[in-house]
Design a protein around this motif. Structure first.
Motif, PDB file in Angstrom:
ATOM      1  N   TYR A 145       0.869  -1.184   0.000  1.00 46.30           N
ATOM      2  CA  TYR A 145       0.000   0.000   0.000  1.00 46.30           C
ATOM      3  C   TYR A 145       0.898   1.224   0.000  1.00 46.30           C
ATOM      4  N   MET A 146       0.303   2.405  -0.028  1.00 47.06           N
ATOM      5  CA  MET A 146       1.135   3.619  -0.081  1.00 47.06           C
ATOM      6  C   MET A 146       0.528   4.744   0.736  1.00 47.06           C
ATOM      7  N   LEU A 147       1.391   5.431   1.474  1.00 38.84           N
ATOM      8  CA  LEU A 147       0.990   6.640   2.203  1.00 38.84           C
ATOM      9  C   LEU A 147       1.618   7.825   1.471  1.00 38.84           C
ATOM     10  N   LEU A 148       0.786   8.796   1.120  1.00 36.93           N
ATOM     11  CA  LEU A 148       1.254   9.909   0.301  1.00 36.93           C
ATOM     12  C   LEU A 148       1.043  11.222   1.051  1.00 36.93           C
ATOM     13  N   ALA A 149       2.010  12.130   0.939  1.00 36.70           N
ATOM     14  CA  ALA A 149       1.867  13.457   1.560  1.00 36.70           C
ATOM     15  C   ALA A 149       2.714  14.421   0.728  1.00 36.70           C
ATOM     16  N   HIS A 150       2.618  15.718   1.014  1.00 38.48           N
ATOM     17  CA  HIS A 150       3.465  16.650   0.264  1.00 38.48           C
ATOM     18  C   HIS A 150       4.134  17.640   1.199  1.00 38.48           C
ATOM     19  N   LEU A 151       5.362  18.039   0.803  1.00 41.43           N
ATOM     20  CA  LEU A 151       6.147  18.870   1.703  1.00 41.43           C
ATOM     21  C   LEU A 151       6.181  20.326   1.271  1.00 41.43           C
ATOM     22  N   ASP A 152       5.600  20.644   0.106  1.00 43.45           N
ATOM     23  CA  ASP A 152       5.556  22.068  -0.258  1.00 43.45           C
ATOM     24  C   ASP A 152       4.322  22.716   0.366  1.00 43.45           C
ATOM     25  N   VAL A 153       4.379  24.033   0.493  1.00 48.71           N
ATOM     26  CA  VAL A 153       3.287  24.790   1.116  1.00 48.71           C
ATOM     27  C   VAL A 153       2.964  26.000   0.244  1.00 48.71           C
ATOM     28  N   VAL A 154       1.781  26.583   0.476  1.00 46.97           N
ATOM     29  CA  VAL A 154       1.444  27.824  -0.232  1.00 46.97           C
ATOM     30  C   VAL A 154       2.115  28.999   0.499  1.00 46.97           C
ATOM     31  N   PRO A 155       2.311  30.129  -0.188  1.00 45.59           N
ATOM     32  CA  PRO A 155       3.009  31.257   0.454  1.00 45.59           C
ATOM     33  C   PRO A 155       2.260  31.796   1.669  1.00 45.59           C
ATOM     34  N   ALA A 156       3.000  32.460   2.550  1.00 44.29           N
ATOM     35  CA  ALA A 156       2.385  33.149   3.699  1.00 44.29           C
ATOM     36  C   ALA A 156       3.290  34.301   4.102  1.00 44.29           C
ATOM     37  N   THR A 157       2.684  35.454   4.370  1.00 42.95           N
ATOM     38  CA  THR A 157       3.455  36.578   4.927  1.00 42.95           C
ATOM     39  C   THR A 157       2.966  36.798   6.363  1.00 42.95           C
ATOM     40  N   PRO A 158       3.807  37.378   7.224  1.00 46.53           N
ATOM     41  CA  PRO A 158       3.467  37.431   8.654  1.00 46.53           C
ATOM     42  C   PRO A 158       2.233  38.277   8.994  1.00 46.53           C
ATOM     43  N   GLU A 159       1.814  39.172   8.088  1.00 48.64           N
ATOM     44  CA  GLU A 159       0.668  40.041   8.400  1.00 48.64           C
ATOM     45  C   GLU A 159      -0.564  39.194   8.700  1.00 48.64           C
TER      46      GLU A 159
END
Ligand SMILES: CCCCCCCC/C=C\CCCCCCCC(=O)N[C@@H](Cc1ccccc1)C(=O)O
Ligand SMILES: [Zn+2]
Ligand SMILES: [Zn+2]
Length: 510
Positions: free
Chosen positions: A129-143
Motif C-alpha cells: 500500500y502507499m501513504l502519500l503526503a506533500h512537503l511544499d506549502v502555499v506562500p504566507a506573509t506574517p501580516e
C-alpha cells in the motif's frame, strides 16, 4: 366532458388521500428505523496505542516545528523555493535516522526534491500500500498571523505555521510513526511505500507524477493509497449530532478556462458601442448568474448522507434516510452555502481578470480565467458544451488550459481491504461514524489511479469549520494533542495493514 363529483365521491377520495399519506409516512419511518446501525465496533482489537515517554513526546513536537521553519514554498508553477527543498532533504535525514538507516527501507530521491521510501515487508504475497503526503506549502506573509508563519512557534498548546495542517504534519507524522515503530523493533509483514511530493500546491507535475512513473516502470500495483483529505469534521456538516469522519473516495474534476476578447483599440474619447472589457464582463456575469445544474444524489454524495442519516437531528434524519423522496428539498437547502453548493454541482469561480493598460486607451484585448470544479456525474466535454451555451457569444474565445474529469470512484464496500482498514483505524482512534465522500479539492493522489482502484483521502485530525478556514489561510495551526493523535493513527494504520483479511466488524454500540 365535464366531471361531476357527489358528496360520496369526495369522501372516498379524502379517505384514499389520507390512507396514501399514512403509507408514505409509514414507509419513511420504517426506512429510518431500518437503517444500518452506524455505531460500528470491530471484532477483535486493532493495533494497541503507542506508549510514549515524555522525551519521545517532546521529540515529535520538535520534529514538526523544525519542518515548519523550512519555507518550502511553491509560489507559482515556475517558482519554488529550491533552497528550502534542499534543506528539507537534509532535515528529514537527521530527524528520522532509523527510517533512513533501516535495512528494511529502500530510499530514493525522485524529481530532484520528492522522496520515495519502499519499506520491505516479510510477506511478498501481499500487495503493498502507499501513504502519500506533500512537503511544499502555499506562500504566507506574517501580516495577520499571531505568530510568524515560518517560526514553528507554539501558543496555548497549538503549534503555528504554514503547513501545520497542509501538509507537513502528515509528512512528519508518517515518518515519526515509522521511526517509533522501528525503535520498538517492528518489522512489517506487508510492504508499503511512503511518497512525499514536493510540488502538490502547483499540480504535482515533477513530484507525484514522477513518483508514479518510477513505480510504473517497476510494474508496481498497490492494494490501496492514502493521501490528504478533510478528516474528522466537527460541527462542519449542518445538523449533525457529533463529529464525522469522511473518507474521500473520489475527487471532483477541474477545468481552468481562459476567456479572451479582442476588439479594435483606440482613444477613450471615442469608445465603441461595445469594448473587449464590456463583452468579456457580460460573458463572466452570465457564467456567474447561470450556475451549472444541481446534481445532488447522482454521485457518491448521496451515499454520504444516506449512510450518515442517523447522525442528523430530526427531521433531517428522516429526510436523509429517504433521499428518493426528499432530494428536491435537500438539494436546494445544500446549495445555500458555498461548502454545500460545492457538493451538489459543478462550481464556477471567476479567478483572474485582465484588461487595459491606461485610463484613456481602449484595450485591444481583455482576458479572464474561470476555474470549474466538476461534479462526479459530469465530464469535461459536457461542462465545456454547457459553458459555451451560457456564454453564447462567438466573440469570446474559449481555451481550456487545464482540464480533467472527476476521478474514478474508489470502492467502499464491506469487502474492500483499504477502505475497511482505514475505517477500522479511524473508528478505533476517534470513535466517530465514518462515511465515504466526494473530495471537493484536488490532491496528488489523482495521479495514482493506474496503480490502484482504491485511492482514499483522509487526514487524521479533528477539524472545525474555523480550522478549515486556516488551511491556505491565516494562523494555520495544529494542537499538540491533535498532532500526537495523528501519529497514533499512522502507527496503528501501518500495523493494521499487515493483516491479509478485511477487518470483520459487527454492528453494536461503540
Ligand atoms: C500527524 C498527522 C496530523 C494530520 C493533520 C492533517 C490536517 C489536515 C487537515 C486538513 C487538510 C485539508 C486538505 C486540504 C487539501 C487541499 C488541497 C488543495 O488545495 N489542492 C489544490 C490542488 C491544485 C490543483 C491544481 C493546481 C494547483 C493545486 C486545489 O484543489 O486547488
Ligand atoms: Zn495539501
Ligand atoms: Zn494545500
Amino acid at each position: 366532458m365535464a366531471i361531476s363529483m357527489g358528496k360520496g365521491s369526495v369522501g372516498v377520495l379524502t379517505g384514499v388521500f389520507i390512507a396514501s399519506l399514512a403509507v408514505v409516512v409509514a414507509v419513511l419511518l420504517l426506512r429510518t428505523y431500518n437503517l444500518p446501525e452506524l455505531k460500528v465496533a470491530w471484532k477483535g482489537k486493532g493495533a494497541p496505542r503507542i506508549e510514549l515517554e515524555e522525551d519521545e513526546r517532546e521529540q515529535l513536537y520538535e520534529a514538526l516545528k523544525g519542518a515548519l521553519r523550512i519555507p518550502t514554498v511553491s509560489f507559482s508553477p515556475s517558482e519554488q523555493n529550491t533552497t528550502a527543498l534542499e534543506e528539507f532533504k537534509e532535515y528529514i535525514k537527521s530527524a528520522f535516522p532509523r527510517v533512513f538507516n533501516s535495512s528494511l527501507v529502500e530510499y530514493e530521491l525522485v524529481g530532484g526534491y520528492s522522496h520515495l521510501f519502499n519499506v520491505q515487508g516479510s510477506d511478498n504475497s501481499l500487495l503493498p500500500y502507499m501513504l502519500l503526503a506533500h512537503l511544499d506549502v502555499v506562500p504566507a506573509t506574517p501580516e495577520g498571523w499571531d505568530l510568524p508563519p515560518f517560526s514553528g512557534e507554539e501558543k496555548d498548546g497549538y503549534i503555528y505555521g504554514r503547513g501545520s495542517l497542509d501538509d507537513k504534519s502528515r509528512v512528519i507524522g508518517i515518518l515519526q510513526a515509522l521511526e517509533f515503530l522501528f525503535k520498538k523493533g517492528y518489522k512489517p509483514r506487508r510492504s508499503f511505500y511512503i511518497g512525499l511530493g514536493h510540488d502538490e500546491e502547483i499540480s504535482g507535475r515533477h513530484g507525484a507524477k514522477e513518483i508514479v512513473k518510477t513505480l510504473e516502470t517497476r510494474n508496481v500495483k498497490l492494494e490501496y493509497l492514502l493521501d490528504e483529505g478533510f478528516g474528522v469534521l466537527d460541527g462542519v456538516i449542518y445538523g449533525t449530532k457529533r463529529p464525522i469522519a469522511l473518507i474521500g473516495v473520489t475527487e471532483k474534476g477541474a477545468i481552468t478556462l481562459n476567456l479572451t476578447v479582442n476588439s479594435p483599440p483606440g482613444h477613450s474619447s471615442m469608445p465603441p458601442r461595445e469594448s473587449s472589457i464590456g463583452i468579456l464582463s457580460a460573458a463572466l456575469s452570465r457564467l456567474e448568474q447561470n450556475r451549472l445544474p444541481n446534481l445532488f444524489g447522482t454521485g457518491p454524495e448521496g451515499s454520504t448522507f444516506e449512510q450518515l442519516a442517523n447522525e442528523f437531528y430530526w427531521p433531517l434524519n428522516i429526510m436523509m434516510a429517504n433521499l428518493w423522496f426528499f432530494n428536491p428539498i435537500i438539494s436546494r437547502l445544500m446549495a445555500l452555502t458555498p461548502s454545500g453548493n460545492a457538493i451538489v454541482r459543478t462550481t464556477t469561480a471567476l479567478t483572474i481578470v485582465n484588461g487595459g493598460i491606461k485610463a484613456n486607451v481602449i484595450p485591444a484585448t481583455a482576458t479572464a480565467t474561470v476555474n470549474f470544479r466538476l461534479h462526479p456525474a459530469q465530464t469535461v466535454e459536457e461542462v465545456l458544451n454547457m459553458v459555451s451555451e451560457i456564454i453564447m457569444d462567438e466573440r469570446v474565445i474559449l481555451s481550456a488550459i487545464k482540464a480533467f474529469d472527476p476521478l474514478p470512484i474508489s470502492p467502499y464496500d464491506e469487502e474492500n481491504f483499504g477502505y475497511q482498514t482505514l475505517k477500522r483505524t479511524i473508528t478505533d482512534l476517534f470513535s466517530v461514524p465514518v462515511a465515504p465522500a466526494v473530495c471537493t479539492v484536488n490532491t496528488d493522489s489523482r495521479h495514482f489511479v493506474n496503480l490502484t482502484e482504491s485511492v482514499y483521502r483522509f487526514s487524521p485530525v479533528v477539524m472545525t469549520a474555523e480550522d478549515l478556514g486556516r488551511v491556505h489561510g491565516l494562523n494555520e495551526r495544529i494542537s499538540r494533542e491533535g498532532f500526537e493523535t495523528g501519529i497514533q493513527f499512522y502507527w496503528q494504520l501501518i500495523q493494521n495493514s499487515d493483516s491479509d483479511t478485511v477487518p470483520v466488524h459487527r454492528h453494536s454500540e461503540l
